[in-house]
Design a protein around this motif. Sequence first.
Motif, PDB file in Angstrom:
ATOM      1  N   ARG A 176       0.849  -1.181   0.000  1.00 26.91           N
ATOM      2  CA  ARG A 176       0.000   0.000   0.000  1.00 26.91           C
ATOM      3  C   ARG A 176       0.889   1.237   0.000  1.00 26.91           C
ATOM      4  NH1 ARG A 176      -5.231   1.468   0.807  1.00 26.91           N
ATOM      5  NH2 ARG A 176      -5.899  -0.645   1.334  1.00 26.91           N
ATOM      6  N   SER A 198      -4.628   6.693  -1.391  1.00 26.42           N
ATOM      7  CA  SER A 198      -4.066   5.421  -0.939  1.00 26.42           C
ATOM      8  C   SER A 198      -4.312   4.362  -2.008  1.00 26.42           C
ATOM      9  CB  SER A 198      -4.713   4.997   0.380  1.00 26.42           C
ATOM     10  OG  SER A 198      -4.133   3.810   0.863  1.00 26.42           O
ATOM     11  N   LEU A 253      -3.363   0.316  -3.462  1.00 27.31           N
ATOM     12  CA  LEU A 253      -2.755  -1.013  -3.387  1.00 27.31           C
ATOM     13  C   LEU A 253      -1.993  -1.252  -4.682  1.00 27.31           C
ATOM     14  CD1 LEU A 253      -5.592  -3.299  -1.932  1.00 27.31           C
ATOM     15  CD2 LEU A 253      -3.693  -2.220  -0.706  1.00 27.31           C
ATOM     16  N   GLU A 276      -9.541  -3.204  -1.561  1.00 29.22           N
ATOM     17  CA  GLU A 276      -9.345  -4.598  -1.146  1.00 29.22           C
ATOM     18  C   GLU A 276     -10.174  -5.582  -1.974  1.00 29.22           C
ATOM     19  OE1 GLU A 276      -7.415  -6.241   0.941  1.00 29.22           O
ATOM     20  OE2 GLU A 276      -6.314  -4.548   1.756  1.00 29.22           O
ATOM     21  N   ARG A 319      -7.827  -7.443  -4.351  1.00 33.81           N
ATOM     22  CA  ARG A 319      -6.568  -8.040  -3.881  1.00 33.81           C
ATOM     23  C   ARG A 319      -6.241  -9.357  -4.593  1.00 33.81           C
ATOM     24  NH1 ARG A 319      -2.906  -7.920   0.365  1.00 33.81           N
ATOM     25  NH2 ARG A 319      -3.883  -6.017   1.173  1.00 33.81           N
TER      26      ARG A 319
END
Length: 280
Positions: free
Chosen positions: A4, A15, A17, A38, A41
């Motif tokens: 992150r 922010s 990922l 998320e 992911r």
Amino acid sequence: MINRKVYHIEKNKLSVLESGNEQNPVVVFIHGIPASAELWRDTMIKFSSKGYYCLAPDLSGYGETEIEDDEYYNLTKCSELLILFFKQKGFTNIKLVAHDIGGGIAQILMTKEEKLFDKVILSNCVTEKSWPVSSVQIMIIASKLGLFYWIAKLGFLSSKIMCKVISKSFYRNGISEHDFKRIFYDGKFNKDKSVKKFQKMLTCLDNVHTMNNMQALSKVQLPVDLVWAMKDKFQPWNKAGITLNKTITNSEVFKIENSGHFLQIDAFEDYVQILEERLS
């Protein structure tokens, strides 16, 4: 491996990922409501191992992104924030994969900066006036009245209640408690600061942004794939999907049977297989 990172864009902190080698082709994944980065992911892990540089931002009002300029909460300004991010990173030939309200943002991105993108894949996303769905409309009204914060703080949006609501979005497999808390129940319904910024975002949700974008969208020449879960109660193919297919000049359709709205979880293997074939 997923990392992150936080990017400073004007006064805001985006922010994101990230996974994979930065020298590889870029794939950006955009989530919708009420998810977070998320959501992507497992998909990111899969595609970074296939030779892609994968990124999934927390949108304005979600996850760990911090927005200081309130104007960046609406869909159009959120798309402009992402454009600033892409240019800061020096991205070109972006492969864009978007879902739900993230797909509405993707449609605006396509009309504002078509040249930045190589390929777009939209899945079970909002368009024109196909949204907000009733459950989101209730949250919008509550937010505009300043009530969403107190409804959340008083426990009326508990993990048990929200898990029951989110479960209606699945058809095949449902969702584990771990994934529910990781993706959906990450603070926006129960943690003071997160609830406040989610409420700010909700007050700015308005389908005027997608409605006003339709004429420009019809002129986009990018190749766009519509990968659609066919058991979606919220953005069904015969409403949002057909509208997009008629509007977008260069579109192809790929249907996933027996899957609910969150096909990234409900039909992971089928979804990833189509993405792999279409992104290559």
